[in-house]
Design a protein around this motif. Structure first.
Motif, mmCIF file in Angstrom:
data_model
loop_
_atom_site.group_PDB
_atom_site.id
_atom_site.type_symbol
_atom_site.label_atom_id
_atom_site.label_comp_id
_atom_site.label_asym_id
_atom_site.label_seq_id
_atom_site.Cartn_x
_atom_site.Cartn_y
_atom_site.Cartn_z
ATOM 1 N N PRO A 41 36.287 16.884 32.263
ATOM 2 C CA PRO A 41 36.978 17.866 31.412
ATOM 3 C C PRO A 41 37.503 17.204 30.138
ATOM 4 O O PRO A 41 38.163 16.171 30.187
ATOM 5 N N GLY A 42 37.159 17.784 29.001
ATOM 6 C CA GLY A 42 37.619 17.262 27.724
ATOM 7 C C GLY A 42 36.765 16.151 27.151
ATOM 8 O O GLY A 42 36.994 15.720 26.013
ATOM 9 N N GLN A 43 35.782 15.682 27.894
ATOM 10 C CA GLN A 43 34.934 14.593 27.407
ATOM 11 C C GLN A 43 34.112 15.050 26.209
ATOM 12 O O GLN A 43 33.656 16.187 26.141
ATOM 13 N N VAL A 44 33.935 14.133 25.247
ATOM 14 C CA VAL A 44 33.164 14.442 24.041
ATOM 15 C C VAL A 44 31.813 13.734 24.124
ATOM 16 O O VAL A 44 31.744 12.511 24.273
ATOM 17 N N THR A 130 32.592 23.595 22.278
ATOM 18 C CA THR A 130 33.085 23.392 23.639
ATOM 19 C C THR A 130 32.175 24.160 24.592
ATOM 20 O O THR A 130 31.857 25.329 24.347
ATOM 21 N N THR A 151 32.492 26.224 35.510
ATOM 22 C CA THR A 151 33.839 26.634 35.127
ATOM 23 C C THR A 151 34.286 27.826 35.974
ATOM 24 O O THR A 151 33.527 28.343 36.797
ATOM 25 N N THR A 157 38.208 26.269 32.604
ATOM 26 C CA THR A 157 38.347 24.974 33.277
ATOM 27 C C THR A 157 37.048 24.167 33.196
ATOM 28 O O THR A 157 35.965 24.719 32.988
ATOM 29 N N ASN A 158 37.200 22.843 33.357
ATOM 30 C CA ASN A 158 36.047 21.928 33.378
ATOM 31 C C ASN A 158 35.149 22.069 32.152
ATOM 32 O O ASN A 158 33.918 22.016 32.260
ATOM 33 N N PHE A 160 33.756 20.792 28.411
ATOM 34 C CA PHE A 160 33.534 19.537 27.688
ATOM 35 C C PHE A 160 33.069 19.858 26.276
ATOM 36 O O PHE A 160 32.711 21.006 25.968
ATOM 37 N N GLU A 161 33.081 18.848 25.431
ATOM 38 C CA GLU A 161 32.730 19.059 24.027
ATOM 39 C C GLU A 161 31.469 18.301 23.654
ATOM 40 O O GLU A 161 31.156 17.262 24.233
#
Length: 204
Positions: A41-44, A130, A151, A157-158, A160-161
């Motif tokens: 989650p949130g990883q680029v 996203t 998600t 939720t969950n 990523f970018e």
């Protein structure tokens, strides 16, 4: 002129298929697939460089035979709501033929109930945004009958970018800097030589 019965039957079957495929809604699908993806989650992730490993399987808590008409699974990269805002060309629509949530295909494979995995390199032309991953199960008529996603139902939720490629590479940037430095040195050398020539002319 009478229409042969066999042609009438074929026509009716085709009409039913077209009507069915164009009227399938997301809300009518069974959520029977369990889907996972490697990004945290949130990883680029960077386009053209990073990879996503996707896994999917049938949720065994459903009765046996629920997946009897599943023939193909198509995995797609989908926009999260934050990347759909003010972008009509990415708009979610419950009618799947008009839905623009999942425009990027990752892979399509024959349906197997378990142990499915695929590693995909993020393509260079994937827009910055996203995302989450969704898988659709299709029947023999290539109509969606079930799905699963990484998600929750609200798609919050969950996520990523992905950072799109800019068209410039590190090597190109280095070459640009070197060329600029060379140009400055060459220009300075040119003025020095011209100044030296001018002094020589005056002395003569």
């Amino acid at each position: 002129m009478a229409i042969p019965s066999r042609f009438l039957i074929v026509f009716l079957m085709l009409s039913c298929f077209v009507a069915t495929s164009y009227s399938v809604t997301f809300s009518s699908l069974n959520h029977t697939l369990i889907v996972g993806a490697s990004p945290k989650p949130g990883q680029v992730l960077k386009g053209g460089e990073d990879k996503i490993t996707v896994t999917w399987s049938f949720n065994q808590t459903f009765p046996a035979g629920t997946d009897s008409d599943y023939k193909t699974v198509k995995v797609k990269l989908c926009y999260a709501p934050i990347s759909q805002k003010d972008r009509k060309w990415r708009k979610t629509n419950d009618l799947l033929k008009k839905d623009k949530t999942c425009l990027q295909k990752i892979v399509a494979k024959p349906y197997v109930a378990s142990n499915n995995s695929f590693t995909w390199t993020v393509e260079k032309d994937v827009p910055t945004g996203t995302y989450f991953v969704r898988a659709y199960a299709f029947n023999a008529q290539d109509v969606q009958v079930a799905y699963g996603q990484t998600t929750d139902a609200k798609k919050t939720t969950n996520l990523f970018e992905i950072q799109a490629i800019t068209g410039r590479s590190t090597s190109l940037d280095i070459a640009s800097v070197c060329f600029s430095a060379f140009s400055v040195v060459a220009l300075a050398g040119f003025f020095y030589m011209e100044k030296s020539k001018a002094k020589s002319s005056i002395q003569k």
